[in-house]
Design an enzyme around this catalytic site. Structure first.
Site, PDB file in Angstrom:
ATOM      1  N   LEU A  21       0.809  -1.203   0.000  1.00 32.71           N
ATOM      2  CA  LEU A  21       0.000   0.000   0.000  1.00 32.71           C
ATOM      3  C   LEU A  21       0.848   1.261   0.000  1.00 32.71           C
ATOM      4  O   LEU A  21       0.415   2.297  -0.503  1.00 32.71           O
ATOM      5  CB  LEU A  21      -0.932   0.019   1.218  1.00 32.71           C
ATOM      6  CG  LEU A  21      -2.060  -1.015   1.220  1.00 32.71           C
ATOM      7  CD1 LEU A  21      -2.838  -0.945   2.522  1.00 32.71           C
ATOM      8  CD2 LEU A  21      -2.991  -0.796   0.032  1.00 32.71           C
ATOM      9  N   GLY A  22       2.046   1.205   0.587  1.00 31.88           N
ATOM     10  CA  GLY A  22       2.885   2.402   0.633  1.00 31.88           C
ATOM     11  C   GLY A  22       3.990   2.241   1.646  1.00 31.88           C
ATOM     12  O   GLY A  22       4.203   1.164   2.213  1.00 31.88           O
ATOM     13  N   GLY A  24       6.642   4.818   4.539  1.00 32.69           N
ATOM     14  CA  GLY A  24       6.854   6.108   5.182  1.00 32.69           C
ATOM     15  C   GLY A  24       8.087   6.071   6.045  1.00 32.69           C
ATOM     16  O   GLY A  24       8.888   5.122   5.990  1.00 32.69           O
ATOM     17  N   MET A  26       8.448   5.531   9.126  1.00 31.93           N
ATOM     18  CA  MET A  26       8.503   4.546  10.200  1.00 31.93           C
ATOM     19  C   MET A  26       8.339   3.120   9.729  1.00 31.93           C
ATOM     20  O   MET A  26       8.582   2.186  10.496  1.00 31.93           O
ATOM     21  CB  MET A  26       7.445   4.883  11.253  1.00 31.93           C
ATOM     22  CG  MET A  26       7.803   6.116  12.071  1.00 31.93           C
ATOM     23  SD  MET A  26       6.551   6.533  13.289  1.00 31.93           S
ATOM     24  CE  MET A  26       5.290   7.245  12.257  1.00 31.93           C
ATOM     25  N   GLY A  27       7.928   2.905   8.489  1.00 32.52           N
ATOM     26  CA  GLY A  27       7.762   1.533   8.057  1.00 32.52           C
ATOM     27  C   GLY A  27       7.075   1.419   6.709  1.00 32.52           C
ATOM     28  O   GLY A  27       6.826   2.414   6.026  1.00 32.52           O
ATOM     29  N   VAL A  29       3.757  -0.393   4.516  1.00 33.74           N
ATOM     30  CA  VAL A  29       2.364  -0.748   4.751  1.00 33.74           C
ATOM     31  C   VAL A  29       1.908  -1.724   3.670  1.00 33.74           C
ATOM     32  O   VAL A  29       2.122  -1.488   2.470  1.00 33.74           O
ATOM     33  CB  VAL A  29       1.463   0.497   4.747  1.00 33.74           C
ATOM     34  CG1 VAL A  29       0.038   0.107   5.175  1.00 33.74           C
ATOM     35  CG2 VAL A  29       2.014   1.569   5.676  1.00 33.74           C
ATOM     36  N   LYS A  43       1.106  -2.264   9.033  1.00 35.63           N
ATOM     37  CA  LYS A  43       2.327  -1.456   9.008  1.00 35.63           C
ATOM     38  C   LYS A  43       3.443  -2.230   9.676  1.00 35.63           C
ATOM     39  O   LYS A  43       3.312  -2.660  10.834  1.00 35.63           O
ATOM     40  CB  LYS A  43       2.127  -0.118   9.710  1.00 35.63           C
ATOM     41  CG  LYS A  43       3.438   0.650   9.908  1.00 35.63           C
ATOM     42  CD  LYS A  43       3.225   2.132  10.136  1.00 35.63           C
ATOM     43  CE  LYS A  43       3.011   2.863   8.846  1.00 35.63           C
ATOM     44  NZ  LYS A  43       3.038   4.340   8.999  1.00 35.63           N
ATOM     45  N   ASP A 137       1.628  12.902  13.787  1.00 31.30           N
ATOM     46  CA  ASP A 137       1.876  13.053  12.344  1.00 31.30           C
ATOM     47  C   ASP A 137       0.554  13.197  11.609  1.00 31.30           C
ATOM     48  O   ASP A 137       0.337  12.570  10.567  1.00 31.30           O
ATOM     49  CB  ASP A 137       2.680  11.874  11.808  1.00 31.30           C
ATOM     50  CG  ASP A 137       3.284  12.156  10.422  1.00 31.30           C
ATOM     51  OD1 ASP A 137       3.409  13.341  10.061  1.00 31.30           O
ATOM     52  OD2 ASP A 137       3.619  11.194   9.718  1.00 31.30           O
TER      53      ASP A 137
END
Length: 282
Positions: A21-22, A24, A26-27, A29, A43, A137
């Protein structure tokens, strides 16, 4: 949504991993399916972050708190494993589109829609803060517009990560342009930092631009610390004033989320509150 890559997990706990899914700060997904057929967003924390001393204990506390977050405008946490080789958590998967994508594609929302959105996000923060969690965030990419209304996503690990000594020099967590001054300066971010971010998100929804404009990270940080927000393009004077109170440099002067709801609108359900071009896509 993208296909899995070589080396991606095929299962996380009991959840079958279906797609990417994506990613960022921090991790990463992934889209997953629970044994009962429920679609979840999983995540997975970056290995370097998970290896930092004390992270897992803080992550475990955050997961415990996030499990108790309720409310109509959040994505509920459904599973987590802080003790896995690489820690992960799973929330309900929300079909729809992010506020960021909606505004980028179709322009600012009209003031009544911004007020409805603000009421939903304020109620989400009431639920999140009431569980002892601070999002840290909140930004347009973490607000999903779904067929059932707006939802705040991606809470539950930011506090654990922020408290972890991950730093290379100058590293920080959060999104410049939406970071509260105290957070941008490296201080501890409490619930008032989420209120600042809420104001910045509503400014973006109303104008198509964040209140501190665009530019390199260090420029956005400097503006958040020292410059007044640019709200001239917010068309509704009352909404402009409300956003400005959220963006006060002093966290003690920002309103609490519950106090904002009566000054906004009825919290939205479904998609009727959105412009037709956006509601059809959602």
């Amino acid at each position: 949504m993208r296909p899995l890559q070589p080396g991606d997990p095929t299962h996380l706990g009991d959840h079958r991993v279906l797609a990417r899914l994506g990613s960022g700060g921090m991790g990463e997904v992934f889209l997953g399916r629970s044994p009962g057929g429920r679609m979840v967003a999983v995540k997975v924390v970056h290995e370097a972050l998970a290896a930092q001393p004390g992270f897992r204990a803080r992550f475990r506390r955050e997961v415990t708190a996030a499990r108790s977050v309720g409310g109509a405008y959040t994505a509920p946490l459904v599973d987590a494993d802080p003790d896995a080789e690489v820690p992960w958590l799973a929330t309900a998967y929300l079909p729809g589109m992010s506020l960021r994508d909606a505004i980028d594609a179709h322009g600012p929302l009209p003031p009544p829609a911004v007020r409805a959105l603000g009421a939903a996000l304020a109620e989400a923060l009431v639920a999140i803060h009431g569980a002892g969690v601070v999002h840290r965030d909140l930004k347009p990419g973490n607000v999903m517009l779904t067929p059932d209304g707006p939802r705040v996503i991606d809470f539950g690990i930011a506090q654990a990560a922020e408290a972890t000594a991950i730093t290379e020099s100058g590293a920080f967590l959060g999104s410049p342009g939406y970071l509260a001054p105290e957070q941008a300066a490296g201080g501890r971010a409490g619930p008032a930092a989420d209120v600042f971010a809420l104001g910045a998100v509503l400014a973006f929804a109303a104008t198509g631009s964040g209140p501190f404009g665009q530019g390199p990270v260090h420029v956005l940080i400097h503006r958040a610390l020292h410059d007044p927000p640019d709200l001239a393009a917010v068309p509704d004077p009352g909404l402009r004033h409300l956003i400005a109170t959220c963006l006060d440099k002093d966290p003690a002067r920002r309103p609490v989320p519950a106090a904002l709801v009566p000054h906004l609108a009825a919290p939205p359900q479904g998609v009727a509150w959105l412009p037709e071009t956006v509601s059809q896509l959602v």
